[in-house]
Design a protein around this motif. Sequence first.
Motif, PDB file in Angstrom:
ATOM      1  N   TYR A  79      32.235   2.465  14.903  1.00  0.00           N
ATOM      2  CA  TYR A  79      31.671   1.274  14.817  1.00  0.00           C
ATOM      3  C   TYR A  79      30.391   1.445  13.630  1.00  0.00           C
ATOM      4  CZ  TYR A  79      33.776  -0.828  18.963  1.00  0.00           C
ATOM      5  OH  TYR A  79      34.700  -1.333  19.848  1.00  0.00           O
ATOM      6  N   ASP A  84      28.890  -1.838  12.557  1.00  0.00           N
ATOM      7  CA  ASP A  84      28.773  -2.699  13.754  1.00  0.00           C
ATOM      8  C   ASP A  84      27.836  -1.669  14.880  1.00  0.00           C
ATOM      9  OD1 ASP A  84      29.174  -4.059  16.340  1.00  0.00           O
ATOM     10  OD2 ASP A  84      31.220  -3.984  16.274  1.00  0.00           O
ATOM     11  N   ARG A  86      25.640  -2.952  17.084  1.00  0.00           N
ATOM     12  CA  ARG A  86      25.665  -3.266  18.320  1.00  0.00           C
ATOM     13  C   ARG A  86      26.551  -2.569  19.327  1.00  0.00           C
ATOM     14  NH1 ARG A  86      27.698  -6.965  21.505  1.00  0.00           N
ATOM     15  NH2 ARG A  86      29.206  -7.613  19.773  1.00  0.00           N
ATOM     16  N   ASN A  87      27.694  -2.598  18.744  1.00  0.00           N
ATOM     17  CA  ASN A  87      28.721  -1.834  19.624  1.00  0.00           C
ATOM     18  C   ASN A  87      28.443  -0.267  19.572  1.00  0.00           C
ATOM     19  OD1 ASN A  87      30.391  -3.706  20.803  1.00  0.00           O
ATOM     20  ND2 ASN A  87      31.237  -4.323  18.861  1.00  0.00           N
ATOM     21  N   GLU A  89      25.781   1.069  19.709  1.00  0.00           N
ATOM     22  CA  GLU A  89      24.642   1.393  20.735  1.00  0.00           C
ATOM     23  C   GLU A  89      25.332   1.270  22.142  1.00  0.00           C
ATOM     24  OE1 GLU A  89      20.638  -0.337  18.437  1.00  0.00           O
ATOM     25  OE2 GLU A  89      21.991  -1.752  19.330  1.00  0.00           O
ATOM     26  N   ARG A  90      26.128   0.220  22.352  1.00  0.00           N
ATOM     27  CA  ARG A  90      26.773   0.168  23.295  1.00  0.00           C
ATOM     28  C   ARG A  90      27.516   1.380  23.973  1.00  0.00           C
ATOM     29  NH1 ARG A  90      31.962  -0.780  24.835  1.00  0.00           N
ATOM     30  NH2 ARG A  90      32.231  -1.672  22.670  1.00  0.00           N
ATOM     31  N   TYR A 112      21.598   4.238  12.037  1.00  0.00           N
ATOM     32  CA  TYR A 112      20.117   3.653  11.898  1.00  0.00           C
ATOM     33  C   TYR A 112      19.786   3.559  10.429  1.00  0.00           C
ATOM     34  CZ  TYR A 112      19.599   2.432  16.863  1.00  0.00           C
ATOM     35  OH  TYR A 112      19.696   1.854  18.153  1.00  0.00           O
ATOM     36  N   ARG A 117      17.399   1.059   9.201  1.00  0.00           N
ATOM     37  CA  ARG A 117      16.686   0.759  10.233  1.00  0.00           C
ATOM     38  C   ARG A 117      15.900   2.062  10.700  1.00  0.00           C
ATOM     39  NH1 ARG A 117      20.515  -2.172  14.609  1.00  0.00           N
ATOM     40  NH2 ARG A 117      18.676  -1.285  16.015  1.00  0.00           N
ATOM     41  N   ASP A 120      13.855   2.414  14.223  1.00  0.00           N
ATOM     42  CA  ASP A 120      14.778   2.732  15.083  1.00  0.00           C
ATOM     43  C   ASP A 120      15.321   4.149  15.031  1.00  0.00           C
ATOM     44  OD1 ASP A 120      14.424   0.119  16.269  1.00  0.00           O
ATOM     45  OD2 ASP A 120      16.304  -0.595  14.868  1.00  0.00           O
TER      46      ASP A 120
END
Length: 743
Positions: A79, A84, A86-87, A89-90, A112, A117, A120
């Motif tokens: 991911y 991606d 978001r996924n 992190e999930r 990140y 980022r 983060d």
Amino acid sequence: MALQEFAQRITRCRDCKDLSGGREVHAQVERSDLANNLLLKNLLVEMYAKCGSLEQAFEVFSSIQARNAFSWNIMMSGYAQNGDLRNAERVFREIPPPVRNLVSWNTLMAAYIQNGRLADARDLFDQMEERDVVTWNTMLGAYAQAGYLDEARRIFDGMPAWNVATWNAMICGCVENKHLAVGDSLLEKMPEHSLVAWNALLAANADAGHLETVLGIFKRMNGHLEDAKRVFFEMPYGDLISWTAMLSAYAQNDRIGEAMAMFDRMPRHCVVSCNAVITGLCESGDLAAARALFDAMEQRNLVSWNAMISGYARRQDLASARDLFERMPRRDQISWNTIVAGYAQHGELEESRSLLDRMPERDAMATTALLAAYAQIGLLEESIELYQGFPSPSRDVILSTAMVAALAQAGRLHEAQELFDRMPHWDVVSWTSLIAGYAHFAHFNSAIALFAAMPCRDLVAWNALIAGLGQNSRIESARALFDQMPWRDLISWNAMIAVYALNGHHALSLELFLAMAMEGLEPSDVTFSSVLTACAHAGMIDRCSSCLESMRSDYSIEETLEHRRALVDILGRSGQLHRAREMIQQQSGDGISWTTLVGSCKIHGNPDLAKHAARQAFSLDAKNSAPYVQINSAMDRSPDFPEIWCVSQRTSARSLPAAVGSISRSPFFLFFLPKRSGRGRKASGFKGGRSFSDVSLSNLDEKEHRFVGCKRRGAWNFNTGYWKERMTRKEALGCWQRQCRTL
């Protein structure tokens, strides 16, 4: 289709990003018996992620029933690499806490950073309860590349330990932000230079016209001759310094032919250039040429003398080294350290100690060399005396670490821990030495606690703990630790493959060997030794032969004695005893191979060949008791084995191992007595098939109690051929002497 072939095809599709080919292989896997194989499932997830097909990657990931850390991490990495977050992190949040490891944290932090980022990434960094050098390096590199050199330097200074990548990240950050002086100062402090750091500073200083700095860097270069050569020939002029620097670069990298050619082309020579060539010649083993140049020098300095002494010492020519040492006009600490260490490393411990006592000022380096040599041959008390006699304020971390290692290797772990606790500071070797000692003696709770407390774990510590767990059959713990490693080198893989091979998990050993190849690591001769051992114990003759062929043709690795021993083992286990004997004879034989054949003869009931193999093993290594233990066990099964087995008329009595049996002054050795069959007391009373204790005519008086043994065992009466439950020492001695005269 075999597991190996499936794995190779999936890996090829991953590397080529061949999605359609990958799907085709996936379909074949699903139709095979390997549909639920964890290794293949993980490879499929990785392949789909690399090809950008995240839906299919997640579909395979969801079908894995018992996911390991690698399964979670490659899904999260897939991911992240495809943007991606978001996924990613999930998945990170869904990883079960016992499974989530440093790789998981590092993967998300790197994701990140790659996506800009930085805040983060820093938040995640601050949340981590445990960090390794990869964690620190990732954060440092991010700040350096973003131009935040002050923050990067704070990270750098706060790290518990650095590796080459740490220095590279900091130096390259300085170069990119035009802080060349800071970068050069860091390069001087760098313990192990690398191509990345050299190239960055060379190019930046050359562009800025800092010729003297370039020459200074150039002189320190080690191992990167093409860069050095390019800089040298692009220089507008060449003086003695630059010639000498280039000459030293060749000599220090074992390219002595090119060094000599440059030496001959130099407009004039100096002491430094002569010393560089002498050092290179000594390291290449050409001591005659080095000595000729040394004798021809008009002027010599301490470096000249020390280089020659070191060359002789490394080649075990201690007489020549000592002669030069005694002729030196003056000596420094390096001179004394070199000669003391030379004698110590080659087993001349008394002479080494004598020289150490002669030193005007005893040095920690020389003391460490002798201390380690004492410990290596089991003279621990001498090591302790040497350490305690060294002034306490002058004991450095290297000397104290050597003492910790000596105590740990001898099993005196409590004392090793006490000394470790008293040390003012530790380096990585200090931690690793104590961890290895705890692991070797199966004190795993202490080893793991110490490992957990280690501020920065290097690969040696991980590998030592894995090897210790494996040696004590803690296979699952060793594998769990292996899976937690943030990165692995060839030694790590070899250690884990050997753990499986030596503990009878042959299939897992071969599967891990395949996984290592999938990681892109080339196996070594040590790897193949473990794989061949696994094949031997599993009875896989064809696989053993194919491994040997692959080793030669695919990896250009020469066959070693360990490999041939493994092949002898597999032939013997499969019952091909005469073929195994022929192979031993073709390779001129060695004691271990013959002993292995004795064990195979025991399995397949061939006492005649067993006796022949045992005699061969003994003739090659008279101090090894293993063939006697094997033949004793093997011959217990043979009813026609002769009453007394005697070996080697040409071997001295003293050379027979004490653990094996009795020794006489006759040219024969009494080995052991057979089991009896028949009627009466001669059959039922005899407790034979056992070797006597270590007894010879020369020392029978002081050891006869060991010969007679405990009274309830009695002894064998050579005159009557009967077992006597009670035998006096006088009777035993008389029987023994009469039998020795008849041999």
